[in-house]
Enzyme design. Structure first.
Site, PDB file in Angstrom:
ATOM      1  N   GLN A 170     -10.224  -0.216 -15.745  1.00 59.37           N
ATOM      2  CA  GLN A 170     -10.641  -1.356 -14.739  1.00 59.37           C
ATOM      3  C   GLN A 170     -12.069  -0.666 -13.896  1.00 59.37           C
ATOM      4  O   GLN A 170     -12.848  -1.263 -13.698  1.00 59.37           O
ATOM      5  CB  GLN A 170      -9.390  -1.499 -13.578  1.00 59.37           C
ATOM      6  CG  GLN A 170      -9.921  -2.245 -12.248  1.00 59.37           C
ATOM      7  CD  GLN A 170      -8.973  -2.451 -11.389  1.00 59.37           C
ATOM      8  OE1 GLN A 170      -8.344  -3.516 -11.499  1.00 59.37           O
ATOM      9  NE2 GLN A 170      -8.696  -1.770 -10.299  1.00 59.37           N
ATOM     10  N   LYS A 186      -6.579   5.697 -11.417  1.00 59.67           N
ATOM     11  CA  LYS A 186      -5.357   5.389 -12.397  1.00 59.67           C
ATOM     12  C   LYS A 186      -5.564   4.246 -12.980  1.00 59.67           C
ATOM     13  O   LYS A 186      -5.026   4.265 -14.119  1.00 59.67           O
ATOM     14  CB  LYS A 186      -4.379   5.236 -11.052  1.00 59.67           C
ATOM     15  CG  LYS A 186      -3.270   4.393 -11.624  1.00 59.67           C
ATOM     16  CD  LYS A 186      -1.920   4.826 -11.411  1.00 59.67           C
ATOM     17  CE  LYS A 186      -1.083   3.664 -11.938  1.00 59.67           C
ATOM     18  NZ  LYS A 186      -1.294   2.486 -11.429  1.00 59.67           N
ATOM     19  N   GLY A 205      -3.382   9.524  -7.021  1.00 57.31           N
ATOM     20  CA  GLY A 205      -2.507  10.177  -6.346  1.00 57.31           C
ATOM     21  C   GLY A 205      -1.179  10.106  -7.085  1.00 57.31           C
ATOM     22  O   GLY A 205      -0.900   9.296  -7.685  1.00 57.31           O
ATOM     23  N   SER A 237       2.403   0.573  -7.063  1.00 54.44           N
ATOM     24  CA  SER A 237       3.041  -0.376  -6.408  1.00 54.44           C
ATOM     25  C   SER A 237       4.313  -0.587  -7.227  1.00 54.44           C
ATOM     26  O   SER A 237       5.345  -1.038  -6.848  1.00 54.44           O
ATOM     27  CB  SER A 237       2.218  -1.532  -6.113  1.00 54.44           C
ATOM     28  OG  SER A 237       1.431  -1.336  -5.153  1.00 54.44           O
ATOM     29  N   ARG A 238       4.283  -0.731  -8.467  1.00 54.43           N
ATOM     30  CA  ARG A 238       5.183  -0.976  -9.596  1.00 54.43           C
ATOM     31  C   ARG A 238       6.445  -0.102  -9.541  1.00 54.43           C
ATOM     32  O   ARG A 238       7.409  -0.306  -9.996  1.00 54.43           O
ATOM     33  CB  ARG A 238       4.566  -1.381 -10.833  1.00 54.43           C
ATOM     34  CG  ARG A 238       3.885  -2.593 -10.994  1.00 54.43           C
ATOM     35  CD  ARG A 238       3.667  -3.218 -12.155  1.00 54.43           C
ATOM     36  NE  ARG A 238       2.835  -4.301 -12.200  1.00 54.43           N
ATOM     37  CZ  ARG A 238       1.422  -4.762 -11.946  1.00 54.43           C
ATOM     38  NH1 ARG A 238       0.662  -3.658 -12.060  1.00 54.43           N
ATOM     39  NH2 ARG A 238       1.143  -5.894 -11.942  1.00 54.43           N
ATOM     40  N   HIS A 262      -3.609   4.106  -2.180  1.00 55.30           N
ATOM     41  CA  HIS A 262      -4.374   3.518  -1.586  1.00 55.30           C
ATOM     42  C   HIS A 262      -4.980   4.011  -0.236  1.00 55.30           C
ATOM     43  O   HIS A 262      -6.095   3.887  -0.005  1.00 55.30           O
ATOM     44  CB  HIS A 262      -3.788   2.273  -1.019  1.00 55.30           C
ATOM     45  CG  HIS A 262      -3.257   1.207  -2.117  1.00 55.30           C
ATOM     46  ND1 HIS A 262      -1.918   1.075  -2.348  1.00 55.30           N
ATOM     47  CD2 HIS A 262      -3.823   0.589  -2.960  1.00 55.30           C
ATOM     48  CE1 HIS A 262      -1.768   0.391  -3.457  1.00 55.30           C
ATOM     49  NE2 HIS A 262      -2.848  -0.091  -3.818  1.00 55.30           N
ATOM     50  N   LEU A 278       0.969  -1.269   0.154  1.00 57.75           N
ATOM     51  CA  LEU A 278       0.095  -0.234   0.060  1.00 57.75           C
ATOM     52  C   LEU A 278       0.987   1.212   0.020  1.00 57.75           C
ATOM     53  O   LEU A 278       1.866   1.297   0.651  1.00 57.75           O
ATOM     54  CB  LEU A 278      -0.848   0.041   1.235  1.00 57.75           C
ATOM     55  CG  LEU A 278      -1.676  -1.231   1.474  1.00 57.75           C
ATOM     56  CD1 LEU A 278      -2.580  -1.150   2.596  1.00 57.75           C
ATOM     57  CD2 LEU A 278      -2.711  -1.320  -0.043  1.00 57.75           C
ATOM     58  N   HIS A 279       0.516   2.306  -0.762  1.00 54.81           N
ATOM     59  CA  HIS A 279       0.918   3.527  -0.892  1.00 54.81           C
ATOM     60  C   HIS A 279      -0.069   4.529  -0.499  1.00 54.81           C
ATOM     61  O   HIS A 279      -1.157   4.371  -0.242  1.00 54.81           O
ATOM     62  CB  HIS A 279       1.748   3.915  -2.289  1.00 54.81           C
ATOM     63  CG  HIS A 279       1.002   3.203  -3.408  1.00 54.81           C
ATOM     64  ND1 HIS A 279      -0.079   4.092  -3.890  1.00 54.81           N
ATOM     65  CD2 HIS A 279       0.897   2.306  -4.296  1.00 54.81           C
ATOM     66  CE1 HIS A 279      -0.660   3.876  -4.706  1.00 54.81           C
ATOM     67  NE2 HIS A 279      -0.099   2.442  -5.112  1.00 54.81           N
TER      68      HIS A 279
HETATM   69  O1  PAF Z   1      -6.684  -2.539  -8.486  1.00 56.71           O
HETATM   70  C1  PAF Z   1      -6.407  -3.888  -7.920  1.00 56.71           C
HETATM   71  O2  PAF Z   1      -5.523  -3.521  -6.957  1.00 56.71           O
HETATM   72  C2  PAF Z   1      -6.794  -4.859  -8.330  1.00 56.71           C
HETATM   73  O3  PAF Z   1      -6.838  -5.008  -9.761  1.00 56.71           O
HETATM   74  C3  PAF Z   1      -8.001  -5.289  -7.450  1.00 56.71           C
HETATM   75  C4  PAF Z   1      -9.074  -4.086  -8.099  1.00 56.71           C
HETATM   76  C5  PAF Z   1      -7.793  -5.137  -6.168  1.00 56.71           C
HETATM   77  C6  PAF Z   1      -8.489  -6.496  -8.111  1.00 56.71           C
HETATM   78  O4  PAF Z   1      -7.584  -7.545  -7.637  1.00 56.71           O
END
Ligand code: PAF
EC number: 6.3.2.1
Length: 277
Positions: free
Chosen positions: A150, A146, A173, A183-184, A33, A29-30
């Site tokens: 998704q 970001k 952010g 995270s990458r 999140h 987490l950063h």
């Molecule tokens: O965005 C993410 O970190 C992932 O794609 C999620 C939504 C937690 C599903 O694994």
């Protein structure tokens, strides 16, 4: 803060939790999140965070095994921002019968943009998010802008499958130099980290051009691609799409989004910028 590792224990807690705002994550987490957690907390009910690195959304040769797992640190951060419960299942808990796993199939958008380079990724995301929604039973769920594609896949899924959950988009952010938090980013070398904000700078340049009236979208995106490639990036795409359906934008569209994905060294970085004309 309570930590649950089994579906049964979590469900028992959920029964008395009242309004729940949910932040699904893969951990590591950063600040990005934590701003999702702040948005969840602002809802006034309980905040639940899931930490689960979902094998279903990683393709062959992708970084499932090396994806950073930092559970203790993550929990310390979540406790500090007042999260009520963490759901941290094992792969066996969520996928007890991998061979016969039912899946949630998004429509054709799953094969475009990032989906073109990560076959099956959005099926994996839609499937795990459905499972997490069924377990957590949230009233609202927070998703960062970001991961724009998704967010759109989840919004479409919740609408089409009548899931009674409010999807709350949260702004990206950024570090002081503009790089989107991810995270990458931790996989970038020092030199790559210094170069990385170029991605966002190109999005800003396209936004400025659109606002000044430019309509040659191909020229704009190709200019950005060339700038990135000239500085050592391997570009998957730079595209301008409409915000609602992620269809190719056309001159005259008023709500568009510029999306880009490119590799700098090992990590693949994505970013996007909404433009309201
Ligand atoms: O965005 C993410 O970190 C992932 O794609 C999620 C939504 C937690 C599903 O694994």
């Amino acid at each position: 803060m309570q930590i649950f590792t089994t579906v049964a224990d979590f469900r028992a807690w959920r029964k008395q939790a009242g309004f729940v705002a949910f932040v699904p994550t893969m951990g590591n987490l950063h600040e990005g999140h934590l701003s999702l957690c702040d948005a969840a907390k602002a809802r006034g009910g309980k905040v639940v965070v899931s930490i689960f690195v979902n094998p279903l959304q990683f393709g062959q040769g992708e970084d499932f095994n090396t994806y950073p797992r930092t559970f203790e640190d993550d929990c310390a951060k979540l406790a500090a921002v007042g999260v009520d419960a963490v759901f941290h299942p094992t792969v066996e808990q969520l996928y007890p019968r991998t061979e016969q796993q039912y899946k949630v199939e998004p429509p054709a958008i799953q094969n475009e943009l990032c989906g073109q380079f990560r076959p099956g990724h959005f099926r994996g995301v839609a499937t795990v998010v459905t499972k997490l929604f069924n377990i957590v039973q949230p009233d609202a769920a927070m998703f960062g802008k970001k991961d724009y594609q998704q967010l759109k896949v989840i919004e479409g899924m919740v609408a089409d499958l009548d899931m009674p959950i409010e999807i709350v988009p949260v702004d990206t952010g950024r570090a002081a130099d503009g790089l989107a938090l991810s995270s990458r980013n931790g996989f970038l070398t020092e030199a790559e980290r210094a170069e990385a904000p170029r991605l966002y700078r190109n999005l800003i340049a396209i936004k400025a051009a659109l606002e000044a009236g430019a309509t040659d979208f191909v020229k704009l995106t190709e200019t950005a691609r060339a700038d990135l490639e000239n500085h050592g990036w391997r570009v998957d795409y730079v595209e301008i799409r409409d915000q609602q359906r992620l269809e190719h934008a056309r001159p005259g569209d008023r709500e568009v989004v510029i999306l880009a994905a490119a590799r700098l060294g090992k990590p693949r970085l994505i970013d996007n910028l909404e433009v309201n004309l």
